[in-house]
Design an enzyme around this catalytic site. Structure first.
Site, mmCIF file in Angstrom:
data_model
loop_
_atom_site.group_PDB
_atom_site.id
_atom_site.type_symbol
_atom_site.label_atom_id
_atom_site.label_comp_id
_atom_site.label_asym_id
_atom_site.label_seq_id
_atom_site.Cartn_x
_atom_site.Cartn_y
_atom_site.Cartn_z
ATOM 1 N N LYS A 64 0.828 -1.220 0.000
ATOM 2 C CA LYS A 64 0.000 0.000 0.000
ATOM 3 C C LYS A 64 0.858 1.265 0.000
ATOM 4 O O LYS A 64 0.799 2.084 0.921
ATOM 5 C CB LYS A 64 -0.937 0.010 1.207
ATOM 6 C CG LYS A 64 -1.979 -1.089 1.174
ATOM 7 C CD LYS A 64 -3.075 -0.850 2.203
ATOM 8 C CE LYS A 64 -4.132 -1.923 2.183
ATOM 9 N NZ LYS A 64 -3.684 -3.231 2.680
ATOM 10 N N THR A 135 -11.691 0.175 3.405
ATOM 11 C CA THR A 135 -13.069 -0.148 3.815
ATOM 12 C C THR A 135 -13.269 0.046 5.319
ATOM 13 O O THR A 135 -14.391 0.072 5.796
ATOM 14 C CB THR A 135 -13.435 -1.600 3.440
ATOM 15 O OG1 THR A 135 -12.357 -2.431 3.848
ATOM 16 C CG2 THR A 135 -13.660 -1.751 1.963
ATOM 17 N N GLN A 221 -14.674 -9.055 9.628
ATOM 18 C CA GLN A 221 -15.196 -8.555 8.359
ATOM 19 C C GLN A 221 -16.696 -8.324 8.523
ATOM 20 O O GLN A 221 -17.393 -9.161 9.095
ATOM 21 C CB GLN A 221 -14.949 -9.570 7.234
ATOM 22 C CG GLN A 221 -13.485 -9.870 6.982
ATOM 23 C CD GLN A 221 -12.779 -8.750 6.234
ATOM 24 O OE1 GLN A 221 -13.329 -7.667 6.004
ATOM 25 N NE2 GLN A 221 -11.530 -8.989 5.858
HETATM 26 O O1 C5P Z 1 -8.510 -13.197 7.240
HETATM 27 P P1 C5P Z 1 -9.214 -12.376 6.204
HETATM 28 O O2 C5P Z 1 -9.818 -13.193 5.093
HETATM 29 O O3 C5P Z 1 -10.193 -11.387 6.801
HETATM 30 O O4 C5P Z 1 -8.025 -11.518 5.532
HETATM 31 C C1 C5P Z 1 -8.286 -10.554 4.564
HETATM 32 C C2 C5P Z 1 -7.008 -9.879 4.149
HETATM 33 O O5 C5P Z 1 -7.343 -8.826 3.258
HETATM 34 C C3 C5P Z 1 -6.225 -9.257 5.291
HETATM 35 O O6 C5P Z 1 -4.839 -9.374 4.957
HETATM 36 C C4 C5P Z 1 -6.645 -7.816 5.289
HETATM 37 O O7 C5P Z 1 -5.633 -6.958 5.735
HETATM 38 C C5 C5P Z 1 -6.916 -7.577 3.795
HETATM 39 N N1 C5P Z 1 -7.887 -6.518 3.541
HETATM 40 C C6 C5P Z 1 -9.203 -6.570 4.009
HETATM 41 N N2 C5P Z 1 -10.061 -5.572 3.725
HETATM 42 C C7 C5P Z 1 -9.683 -4.528 3.007
HETATM 43 C C8 C5P Z 1 -8.393 -4.451 2.524
HETATM 44 C C9 C5P Z 1 -7.509 -5.487 2.812
HETATM 45 O O8 C5P Z 1 -9.568 -7.519 4.682
HETATM 46 N N3 C5P Z 1 -10.549 -3.593 2.726
#
Ligand code: C5P
Length: 269
Positions: A64, A135, A221
């Site tokens: 990033k 997000t 999430q």
């Molecule tokens: O474990 P999980 O599936 O939640 O991991 C999602 C990955 O995507 C993590 O590395 C997180 O930092 C990244 N990410 C996210 N949402 C975003 C941007 C990046 O979950 N908006």
């Protein structure tokens, strides 16, 4: 693209032992591994990337980047020379920084032999992705930084709808700016896929985290979509971490989790 090539596993760990264990198990089943700020800051980006490459995986370098154009271009050149499949840069670093990143990637000497010792070259050009709006930032967070205007509706639902539209407009404009700067695509949330598919070129890549199979917990999430739905909606790649790296007991091992996800994606194609 095969289902397995659409899956990027997030390596949100902090040491080489865990990287080794996950990549060794999953490399035969998955296209790419995401190295993020945790790994970059704990063991170093080049070391992590070389390690994943040596074990036969490809790398999404989730650094990033957000800095002045000259510095972003330097970082882009460095990751391209590591041979990563893709990396990202904040769209809010501006058009010129994105343009310079693209130029750096396209003109850098493909590979530094001293870095490549001991592993095969997986990629000679890297995909450059933009990060639109994190997000984790809600309307209030964006408003407090003067990125969006004040909106005042008496009705709660109307207020939320107007805020949602403003954020979508911002995301769309940043994605179009990234496209104008000749980036290959953007990282976006599942709820932005259909909007961006409508506005961006068909070949503009959409890479989507926030994805959860039905059988996995949501963790932190909030607005999730399952992997198959995300691909059907127009995502090119899905980023999945914990459901694979730490799957529910009844699912079994990371390998069993990934096999299940691949089957689910193949079923909707
Ligand atoms: O474990 P999980 O599936 O939640 O991991 C999602 C990955 O995507 C993590 O590395 C997180 O930092 C990244 N990410 C996210 N949402 C975003 C941007 C990046 O979950 N908006």
């Amino acid at each position: 693209m095969e289902a397995k090539d659409r899956i990027i596993v997030a390596l949100d760990v902090s040491n080489l032992r865990e990287v080794k264990s996950l990549v060794e198990q999953l490399a035969p089943y998955v296209g790419c591994f995401k190295i993020g700020l945790e790994l970059i800051s704990s063991i170093g980006g080049p070391q992590a990337a070389i390690y994943v490459h040596k074990l036969g995986g490809e790398v999404f370098y989730d650094g990033k980047f957000n800095d002045i154009p000259n510095t972003v271009a330097g970082a882009a050149r460095a990751v391209k020379r590591m041979g990563v499949k893709m990396f990202n840069i904040h769209c809010l670093s501006g058009f010129e920084a994105m343009r310079r990143a693209r130029e750096a990637v396209d003109t850098a000497i493909p590979v530094d032999e001293t870095i490549m010792i001991g592993r095969k070259i997986l990629h000679t050009n890297s995909l450059v992705l933009g990060v639109t709006i994190l997000t984790s930032l809600d309307y209030q967070g964006l408003y407090s930084m003067d990125i969006v205007p004040r909106i005042n509706y008496a009705d709660f639902e109307e207020q939320k709808e107007a805020e949602h539209k403003q954020i979508q407009e911002l995301v769309k404009n940043l994605a179009l700016l990234a496209q104008d700067a000749s980036l290959d695509g953007v990282v976006c949330s599942p709820k932005e896929i259909s909007l961006l598919r409508r506005w961006c070129q068909p070949e503009f890549l959409l890479v989507t985290p926030g994805v959860r199979p039905e059988w996995a917990g949501k963790d932190d999430q909030k607005r999730v979509m399952n992997p198959a739905e995300a691909i059907k909606a127009g995502a090119d790649y899905v980023v999945i971490g914990r459901p694979i790296t730490n799957p529910p007991k009844e699912i079994g091992s990371p390998v069993e989790a990934i096999k299940r996800i691949i089957t689910e994606i193949e079923e909707v194609k």
